[in-house]
Design a protein around this motif. Sequence first.
Motif, PDB file in Angstrom:
ATOM      1  N   GLN A   1      48.598  44.959  68.728  1.00 42.61           N
ATOM      2  CA  GLN A   1      47.440  45.361  69.543  1.00 42.61           C
ATOM      3  C   GLN A   1      46.800  44.109  70.142  1.00 42.61           C
ATOM      4  O   GLN A   1      45.669  43.768  69.817  1.00 42.61           O
TER       5      GLN A   1
ATOM      6  N   ASP B   1      36.335  42.731  62.745  1.00 45.25           N
ATOM      7  CA  ASP B   1      37.656  42.805  63.370  1.00 45.25           C
ATOM      8  C   ASP B   1      37.512  43.087  64.857  1.00 45.25           C
ATOM      9  O   ASP B   1      36.725  43.953  65.268  1.00 45.25           O
TER      10      ASP B   1
ATOM     11  N   LYS C   1      42.009  48.521  62.345  1.00 43.61           N
ATOM     12  CA  LYS C   1      41.619  49.703  61.585  1.00 43.61           C
ATOM     13  C   LYS C   1      40.293  50.256  62.115  1.00 43.61           C
ATOM     14  O   LYS C   1      39.649  49.669  62.984  1.00 43.61           O
ATOM     15  N   GLU C   2      39.885  51.381  61.578  1.00 45.87           N
ATOM     16  CA  GLU C   2      38.637  52.017  61.998  1.00 45.87           C
ATOM     17  C   GLU C   2      37.471  51.043  61.847  1.00 45.87           C
ATOM     18  O   GLU C   2      37.374  50.329  60.850  1.00 45.87           O
ATOM     19  N   GLY C   3      36.618  50.991  62.842  1.00 48.68           N
ATOM     20  CA  GLY C   3      35.463  50.103  62.815  1.00 48.68           C
ATOM     21  C   GLY C   3      35.650  48.817  63.584  1.00 48.68           C
ATOM     22  O   GLY C   3      34.688  48.070  63.782  1.00 48.68           O
ATOM     23  N   ALA C   4      36.868  48.543  64.025  1.00 47.33           N
ATOM     24  CA  ALA C   4      37.115  47.328  64.808  1.00 47.33           C
ATOM     25  C   ALA C   4      36.460  47.432  66.180  1.00 47.33           C
ATOM     26  O   ALA C   4      36.321  48.519  66.744  1.00 47.33           O
TER      27      ALA C   4
END
Length: 244
Positions: free
Chosen positions: A157, A182, A228-231
């Motif tokens: 990514q 992140d 991941k979630e929250g980046a």
Amino acid sequence: MKIAVIGGTGLIGSQVVTLLTAAGHEAVPHSLSTGLNLLTGEGLPAALAGADVVVNLTNSPTFDEASPAFFRTTMDNLLAAAKDAGVGHAVILSIVGAELVPDLVYYQAKVLQEDILKAGPVPWSIVRATQFFEFVEAVLSWTTDGDTVRLPATPIQPMAAADVAQAVTEVAVGAPLNATRDVAGPEVFTLDELGRLTLTSKGDPRTVLTDASAGMFAAVPGSAIIAKEGAVLAPTSYKEWLSR
């Protein structure tokens, strides 16, 4: 605010210095070329004198078994000097998912760097970024054999170095997170797909062959280095970056 940027003449560091200066801060770049040697500690007291924040963007000169020793020595030196100088915030740049790639010694060396910072005496922040667009050409060169480039279908990514610098700058001027942030690019590719897109955009005649064992990123399991979630997702797409 006075901010010492260690590694301030490199790809990310030079952009961080520019952004901080434009925002009205006193950003001072430090590197071997300015007389600072983080491995020996030479020049550190002078570099950190009066600094409110230190941003460490230095990198190991190799990705091999020597990298853990580099990060241990440089972080120990930096944190001791930062404590003595009364620096109130230390920031480093690391890699998204590094702890999930045990077979790459360099990634584990970055985890070691993070752990030393967390256990140290100075309030801290870690910015973890995904791979940089600017390094795609180098990745292709590692596994090129004549007209063929061998690449694994590893999900990545990537993001623009300018967006990495922006993320580091925002954290540096804020209160210490005592946590990790992140940041990642807006799109997920497989590495072989990204290679084909890159070669096509440049009119490069090389062909990409998918090879699960080729190059450094073959050691990355599954989607380990995907955000991941929250980046925080950066704005610049790869096609937009290529068009520039």
